[in-house]
Each structure stands twice: as structure tokens, then as C-alpha cells.
Scaffold this motif. Structure first.
Motif, PDB file in Angstrom:
ATOM      1  N   THR A  67      -6.332  -0.943   3.028  1.00  0.00           N
ATOM      2  CA  THR A  67      -5.414   0.198   2.928  1.00  0.00           C
ATOM      3  C   THR A  67      -5.964   1.234   3.959  1.00  0.00           C
ATOM      4  OG1 THR A  67      -5.409  -0.093   0.447  1.00  0.00           O
ATOM      5  CG2 THR A  67      -5.325   1.901   1.381  1.00  0.00           C
ATOM      6  N   SER A  71      -3.432   2.436   6.702  1.00  0.00           N
ATOM      7  CA  SER A  71      -2.925   3.980   6.677  1.00  0.00           C
ATOM      8  C   SER A  71      -3.517   4.681   8.178  1.00  0.00           C
ATOM      9  CB  SER A  71      -3.756   4.638   5.613  1.00  0.00           C
ATOM     10  OG  SER A  71      -3.323   5.879   5.437  1.00  0.00           O
ATOM     11  N   LYS A  75      -0.868   6.528  11.094  1.00  0.00           N
ATOM     12  CA  LYS A  75      -1.153   7.685  11.452  1.00  0.00           C
ATOM     13  C   LYS A  75      -1.116   8.017  12.818  1.00  0.00           C
ATOM     14  CE  LYS A  75      -4.694   9.159   7.929  1.00  0.00           C
ATOM     15  NZ  LYS A  75      -6.059   9.101   7.530  1.00  0.00           N
ATOM     16  N   PHE A  79       3.875   9.058  10.791  1.00  0.00           N
ATOM     17  CA  PHE A  79       3.474   9.434   9.412  1.00  0.00           C
ATOM     18  C   PHE A  79       4.280  10.808   9.215  1.00  0.00           C
ATOM     19  CE2 PHE A  79       0.817  11.972  12.117  1.00  0.00           C
ATOM     20  CZ  PHE A  79       0.874  13.183  11.240  1.00  0.00           C
ATOM     21  N   ALA A 194       8.595   5.873   2.659  1.00  0.00           N
ATOM     22  CA  ALA A 194       7.243   6.281   2.724  1.00  0.00           C
ATOM     23  C   ALA A 194       6.820   6.892   1.294  1.00  0.00           C
ATOM     24  CB  ALA A 194       7.226   7.337   3.588  1.00  0.00           C
ATOM     25  N   CYS A 197       5.742   3.812  -0.757  1.00  0.00           N
ATOM     26  CA  CYS A 197       4.182   3.353  -0.163  1.00  0.00           C
ATOM     27  C   CYS A 197       3.017   4.148  -0.898  1.00  0.00           C
ATOM     28  CB  CYS A 197       4.327   3.382   1.341  1.00  0.00           C
ATOM     29  SG  CYS A 197       5.418   2.035   1.945  1.00  0.00           S
ATOM     30  N   THR A 198       3.377   5.596  -0.530  1.00  0.00           N
ATOM     31  CA  THR A 198       2.392   6.395  -0.810  1.00  0.00           C
ATOM     32  C   THR A 198       1.817   6.566  -2.239  1.00  0.00           C
ATOM     33  OG1 THR A 198       2.855   7.612   1.188  1.00  0.00           O
ATOM     34  CG2 THR A 198       1.530   8.847  -0.384  1.00  0.00           C
ATOM     35  N   ARG A 202      -0.041   3.226  -3.319  1.00  0.00           N
ATOM     36  CA  ARG A 202      -1.125   3.747  -3.006  1.00  0.00           C
ATOM     37  C   ARG A 202      -1.673   3.622  -1.601  1.00  0.00           C
ATOM     38  NH1 ARG A 202      -4.823   0.911  -7.484  1.00  0.00           N
ATOM     39  NH2 ARG A 202      -3.002  -0.770  -6.919  1.00  0.00           N
ATOM     40  N   PRO A 204      -1.516   5.611   1.812  1.00  0.00           N
ATOM     41  CA  PRO A 204      -1.013   7.065   2.028  1.00  0.00           C
ATOM     42  C   PRO A 204      -0.382   6.811   3.698  1.00  0.00           C
ATOM     43  CG  PRO A 204      -3.193   6.884   1.449  1.00  0.00           C
ATOM     44  CD  PRO A 204      -2.792   5.526   1.403  1.00  0.00           C
ATOM     45  N   VAL A 205       1.088   7.057   3.809  1.00  0.00           N
ATOM     46  CA  VAL A 205       1.514   7.232   5.114  1.00  0.00           C
ATOM     47  C   VAL A 205       2.510   8.509   5.090  1.00  0.00           C
ATOM     48  CG1 VAL A 205       2.138   4.794   5.445  1.00  0.00           C
ATOM     49  CG2 VAL A 205       3.648   6.020   4.124  1.00  0.00           C
ATOM     50  N   PHE A 207       1.694  12.481   3.697  1.00  0.00           N
ATOM     51  CA  PHE A 207       0.347  13.169   3.390  1.00  0.00           C
ATOM     52  C   PHE A 207       0.999  14.511   2.690  1.00  0.00           C
ATOM     53  CE2 PHE A 207      -0.591   9.933   6.378  1.00  0.00           C
ATOM     54  CZ  PHE A 207      -1.587   9.535   5.634  1.00  0.00           C
ATOM     55  N   TYR A 252       1.874  17.870  -4.154  1.00  0.00           N
ATOM     56  CA  TYR A 252       1.929  17.574  -2.948  1.00  0.00           C
ATOM     57  C   TYR A 252       2.550  19.024  -2.155  1.00  0.00           C
ATOM     58  CZ  TYR A 252       1.210  12.629  -2.642  1.00  0.00           C
ATOM     59  OH  TYR A 252       0.603  11.418  -2.675  1.00  0.00           O
TER      60      TYR A 252
END
Ligand code: SF4
Ligand code: SF4
Length: 281
Positions: A67, A71, A75, A79, A194, A197-198, A202, A204-205, A207, A252
Motif C-alpha cells: 500500500t 500510494s 503521488k 494524484f 480514485a 481506491c482511496t 484503502r 490513498p491516491v 488526499f 475530507y
């Protein structure tokens, strides 16, 4: 400030730095190829998401190794970060071109052209970036994008994003080989890879925003409309108080709940001012 502000914004909000939208970054041929491949080969994105689905079912120790690796790799290339509408407005204030384009995720998940993405550029008439997008558009995904690209004024684009917000979509800003910023998307959990996925896998792509939402209990009437639109499960309801509460550790900072509140009971504050959320991205 998030790690991207430190790396790409000299300690200020990285996505408000004009240099990150610059034509200079686009002279990198590798970046131009990345952008073209990204849009012209959506099947590659779909394969990556399928891998993440498998990883989500993998043993914990496999996940704990892969992971952070995946991730961090993301980044460096592509991302996203959540933005409230006021920061989108700031971006629209200094870019010189805004073009509405079809969303790659929805082309795959829904199977039709859905225009939820806004390519932005600093150059007059969009410069090289718009030229790349126009070339891609001519053979986009399942065929020519028959409606053509739509160039919008700042006010038209903002009005359109406010409509997306009413539908519960969360604004996000995206890099194409970091730190070049290509556009603003409007995401939801069912259609956006995205976000899936995030939040679901779990990985994170995408944020969190530089903000966290807070409810003023004096103004809240407990209608729970905000709960219906929060895609991150950050809002709870107190039956005893007949009011909602927002968990800053889950929030978020998208501000979509705020747009849905007819009592003006929700405000965004700086993430850095909320100790329990300050280090959560
Ligand atoms: S939408 Fe506004 S008034 Fe309704 S529960 Fe949420 S914060 Fe309270
Ligand atoms: S509570 Fe936070 S994550 Fe949920 S809609 Fe509001 S700002 Fe967005």
C-alpha cells in the motif's frame, strides 16, 4: 499544510501556485506522452483498479508492504486532492483557459460520455495543454467526442461546479506527472476510481483538503440533509440532541455538506487548526 504544499508549493497551497500549471512543465515529452496514454488507454486504468481490488483481499502483511509503495508511486505521477469551491474559484481566477471534457472514470463505469472534468491552463487559448487535449479528444475512448470540447468562462465553470456540488459531487485537483496540474474533477464514490481506491480499497491516491467542516449546533435543526450528501461517512446524528456532529478525523473537507445546509450551520476551518485532524491526509 500537506506534504504537497511543502514539496510543490513552497509552504503555500501547492495548487494555487501558477508555476504548477505552466507550459514549461509541458515541454517535457514524457509528460505529454503520459497525458495522451492516460486518456487514450482507459483499459490500463481499469486494470490498475482491478489489481487494487485483489490487493484489498490480500493478507494484512502484503497490504502493509504494497500500500505505501503504490500510494507513493501514484503521488509522483497522478494524484488528486479534495478542494472546496472557494479554492476552485481561486484557481479559476488565475488560469486563462477552462475546457470541459469527458470523465475517463465515468466513460468506463457508466459507459457513456459524461462531462465532469475541467482542464485548466495558464497559456492564452489553452496553449500546448489544450492542443494535447484537443488531439486526444479527436479519438477519445470509444471514438470521437461528438460534442467537441467546451470552452467555459470562469463564471460558467463555477456555476457548473456548483450544480455538481448540489448533486453531492466533491471537487478534486489532479496532477499529470507531478507537479503539473491538468484539471479539476468532480467525484463520487460509485463512479470515481480514485475515490473508490482511496475510500473503499484503502489505497490513498486522492488526499484530503486543507480544511475540515464544523457544525454550529445553535443553527443546526437536525434535518440530516448534510448526512445524505457526505461521501465519506463523516457526519453522525445525535438523537438525544437532535443535531448532527462531524467527525474531523473522517472529514475530507470538501464542503459539499455546507452547500446542502439551508441553515448555514456548516463552515470549513483550516485543518491545521483542528489538532485531531491536522496530520490526517
Ligand atoms: S443540513 Fe444543516 S441544519 Fe440540517 S442537519 Fe445538517 S447541519 Fe443541521
Ligand atoms: S463532513 Fe467533511 S467530508 Fe463530509 S461532506 Fe462535509 S466537508 Fe465533505
Amino acid at each position: 499544510m500537506c506534504e504537497f504544499c511543502h514539496k510543490h508549493g513552497e509552504g503555500k497551497k501547492w495548487y494555487l501556485q501558477a508555476k504548477n500549471y505552466s507550459e514549461d512543465l509541458l515541454s517535457d515529452l514524457r509528460r505529454r506522452k503520459f497525458i495522451a496514454d492516460f486518456f487514450l488507454h482507459p483499459e490500463d486504468t481499469a486494470k490498475e483498479v482491478a489489481k487494487l481490488e485483489r490487493l484489498d483481499r490480500a493478507p494484512a502483511f502484503v497490504r502493509s508492504v504494497l500500500t505505501p509503495y503504490m500510494s507513493n508511486r501514484q503521488k509522483k505521477v497522478h494524484f488528486g486532492q479534495v478542494l472546496p469551491i472557494e479554492d476552485v474559484e481561486r484557481i479559476f481566477g488565475f488560469v486563462s483557459s477552462i475546457v470541459r471534457v469527458a470523465c475517463l472514470c465515468r466513460q468506463i463505469t457508466v459507459g457513456t460520455e459524461q462531462r465532469y472534468c475541467y482542464a485548466v491552463s495558464m497559456a492564452p487559448q489553452g496553449g500546448k495543454f489544450e492542443q494535447i487535449i484537443r488531439e486526444i479528444d479527436a479519438g477519445y475512448l470509444t471514438g470521437p467526442d461528438t460534442a467537441g470540447l467546451e470552452t467555459l468562462s470562469k463564471d460558467e465553470a463555477l456555476a457548473s461546479l456548483r450544480e455538481h456540488e448540489k448533486d453531492g459531487l466533491c471537487h478534486t485537483v489532479w496532477t499529470f506527472i507531478t507537479p503539473f496540474i491538468g484539471g479539476i474533477c468532480n467525484c463520487d464514490r460509485s463512479d470515481c476510481f480514485a475515490m473508490r481506491c482511496t475510500v473503499t480499497y484503502r489505497m490513498p491516491v486522492m488526499f484530503r483538503a486543507e480544511y475540515v467542516a464544523e457544525v454550529n449546533p445553535e443553527l443546526c435543526n437536525g434535518c440530516r440533509q448534510c448526512m445524505r450528501v457526505c461521501q465519506f461517512g463523516a457526519i453522525g446524528y445525535s438523537a438525544a440532541n437532535k443535531k448532527v456532529v462531524i467527525d474531523p478525523r473522517r472529514c475530507y473537507g470538501c464542503g459539499v455538506c455546507r452547500a446542502s445546509c439551508t441553515k448555514d450551520a456548516i463552515a470549513l476551518q483550516d485543518r491545521s487548526a483542528v489538532p485531531v485532524a491536522a496530520a490526517i491526509w
